[in-house]
Design a protein around this motif. Structure first.
Motif, PDB file in Angstrom:
ATOM      1  N   CYS A  34      42.040  45.894  37.329  1.00 30.78           N
ATOM      2  CA  CYS A  34      42.352  45.524  36.105  1.00 30.78           C
ATOM      3  C   CYS A  34      42.283  46.235  34.973  1.00 30.78           C
ATOM      4  O   CYS A  34      42.161  47.694  35.345  1.00 30.78           O
ATOM      5  CB  CYS A  34      40.641  44.583  35.698  1.00 30.78           C
ATOM      6  N   GLN A  65      39.932  41.558  29.515  1.00 30.09           N
ATOM      7  CA  GLN A  65      41.078  41.745  30.767  1.00 30.09           C
ATOM      8  C   GLN A  65      42.358  41.994  29.694  1.00 30.09           C
ATOM      9  O   GLN A  65      42.745  40.710  29.445  1.00 30.09           O
ATOM     10  CB  GLN A  65      40.923  40.940  31.648  1.00 30.09           C
ATOM     11  N   GLY A  76      40.635  35.460  32.761  1.00 30.96           N
ATOM     12  CA  GLY A  76      39.678  36.089  34.441  1.00 30.96           C
ATOM     13  C   GLY A  76      40.367  35.283  35.650  1.00 30.96           C
ATOM     14  O   GLY A  76      39.801  36.046  36.306  1.00 30.96           O
ATOM     15  N   TYR A  77      41.067  35.140  35.496  1.00 32.18           N
ATOM     16  CA  TYR A  77      41.837  34.665  36.945  1.00 32.18           C
ATOM     17  C   TYR A  77      42.203  35.638  37.733  1.00 32.18           C
ATOM     18  O   TYR A  77      42.737  35.780  38.427  1.00 32.18           O
ATOM     19  CB  TYR A  77      42.870  33.316  37.030  1.00 32.18           C
ATOM     20  N   ILE A  79      40.592  38.928  36.906  1.00 33.22           N
ATOM     21  CA  ILE A  79      39.868  39.694  37.574  1.00 33.22           C
ATOM     22  C   ILE A  79      39.684  38.563  38.961  1.00 33.22           C
ATOM     23  O   ILE A  79      39.699  39.632  39.903  1.00 33.22           O
ATOM     24  CB  ILE A  79      38.537  39.614  36.858  1.00 33.22           C
ATOM     25  N   TYR A  80      39.544  37.896  38.893  1.00 31.32           N
ATOM     26  CA  TYR A  80      38.997  36.792  40.511  1.00 31.32           C
ATOM     27  C   TYR A  80      40.497  37.893  41.724  1.00 31.32           C
ATOM     28  O   TYR A  80      40.468  37.510  42.629  1.00 31.32           O
ATOM     29  CB  TYR A  80      38.839  35.782  40.623  1.00 31.32           C
ATOM     30  N   ARG A  81      42.253  37.829  41.224  1.00 32.10           N
ATOM     31  CA  ARG A  81      42.367  37.801  41.531  1.00 32.10           C
ATOM     32  C   ARG A  81      42.272  38.776  42.862  1.00 32.10           C
ATOM     33  O   ARG A  81      43.242  39.753  43.688  1.00 32.10           O
ATOM     34  CB  ARG A  81      44.015  37.196  41.134  1.00 32.10           C
ATOM     35  N   ASN A  82      42.141  40.268  41.699  1.00 32.16           N
ATOM     36  CA  ASN A  82      42.116  41.912  41.948  1.00 32.16           C
ATOM     37  C   ASN A  82      40.572  41.670  43.193  1.00 32.16           C
ATOM     38  O   ASN A  82      40.749  42.827  43.809  1.00 32.16           O
ATOM     39  CB  ASN A  82      41.954  42.725  40.848  1.00 32.16           C
ATOM     40  N   LEU A  83      39.412  41.305  42.463  1.00 38.18           N
ATOM     41  CA  LEU A  83      38.930  41.138  43.194  1.00 38.18           C
ATOM     42  C   LEU A  83      39.142  40.583  45.016  1.00 38.18           C
ATOM     43  O   LEU A  83      38.474  40.762  45.865  1.00 38.18           O
ATOM     44  CB  LEU A  83      37.123  40.165  42.651  1.00 38.18           C
ATOM     45  N   GLU A  84      39.898  39.410  45.127  1.00 35.74           N
ATOM     46  CA  GLU A  84      39.591  38.803  46.453  1.00 35.74           C
ATOM     47  C   GLU A  84      40.446  39.874  47.405  1.00 35.74           C
ATOM     48  O   GLU A  84      40.560  39.825  48.420  1.00 35.74           O
ATOM     49  CB  GLU A  84      40.940  37.454  46.045  1.00 35.74           C
TER      50      GLU A  84
END
Length: 199
Positions: A34, A65, A76-77, A79-84
């Protein structure tokens, strides 16, 4: 400042945990790919209101971000893509389009796993170490708002999926509740009207 904004409703230990762990959480997200440009820091609350500015000098503390060229304005997507991606790299199996229906528990109410529905099939998933309930708020659940909200049921969320399912599953096994008098982190997500209406 946060305690003052909460007007006596916040748990001091929770506030301390957020305050003392926020910086390292940002560093952790940066380590996952991120990007939070320092020049895009913003005032993220009511810190400039005179009564709050008297407690601590207002500074921009919110992190944005970095947007991707041609990407959506809401980032936000990313951040979630990196978390996934990080979760998958650690061997986490991600099930999309899957709804948890209930917690599976022993006779002693020890949570053993979950019952879920995925693509029309019922799944029983056994947990190896435990189950974390991170299912969001209850701002679209009229009965829960009526029962718990300090401002009653007259406000709603435009998002029908914020139905409090995770909270209800925990309660079904006797879980206790804390700080339940506000259905959503952001009060602005609730507005007078009917559930499902959009503006």
């Amino acid at each position: 400042y946060w305690m003052a904004c909460a007007q006596g409703q916040a748990d001091l230990e929770v506030v301390k945990a957020i305050a003392y762990k926020s910086a390292e959480t940002i560093e952790w997200l940066i380590g996952l790919g991120c990007e939070f440009p320092p020049e895009e820091l913003y005032f993220s609350g009511a810190e400039r209101e005179p009564e709050n500015a008297a407690i601590t000098p207002p500074k921009p503390r919110g992190h944005h971000q970095k947007n991707e060229l041609g990407g959506p304005n809401l980032t936000g997507y990313i951040i979630y893509r990196n978390l996934e991606k990080a979760a998958r790299e650690h061997g986490v199996r991600v099930l999309l389009e899957t709804k948890v229906l209930e917690l599976i528990a022993s006779e002693k109410n020890e949570v053993l796993g979950v019952k879920a529905e995925s693509n029309g099939k019922i799944l029983s998933i056994r947990a190896k170490k435990g189950v974390i309930l991170a299912a969001g708020d209850f701002s679209a659940n009229r009965e829960m708002r009526k029962r718990y909200e300090w401002y009653g049921e007259r406000y709603f969320s435009p998002y029908p999926f914020t139905s409090g399912d995770g909270i209800l599953m925990g309660q079904a096994l006797g879980a206790d509740l804390s700080n339940i008098n506000n259905s959503s982190v952001y009060g602005a997500s609730a507005a007078p009207g009917q559930v499902g209406a959009t503006s």
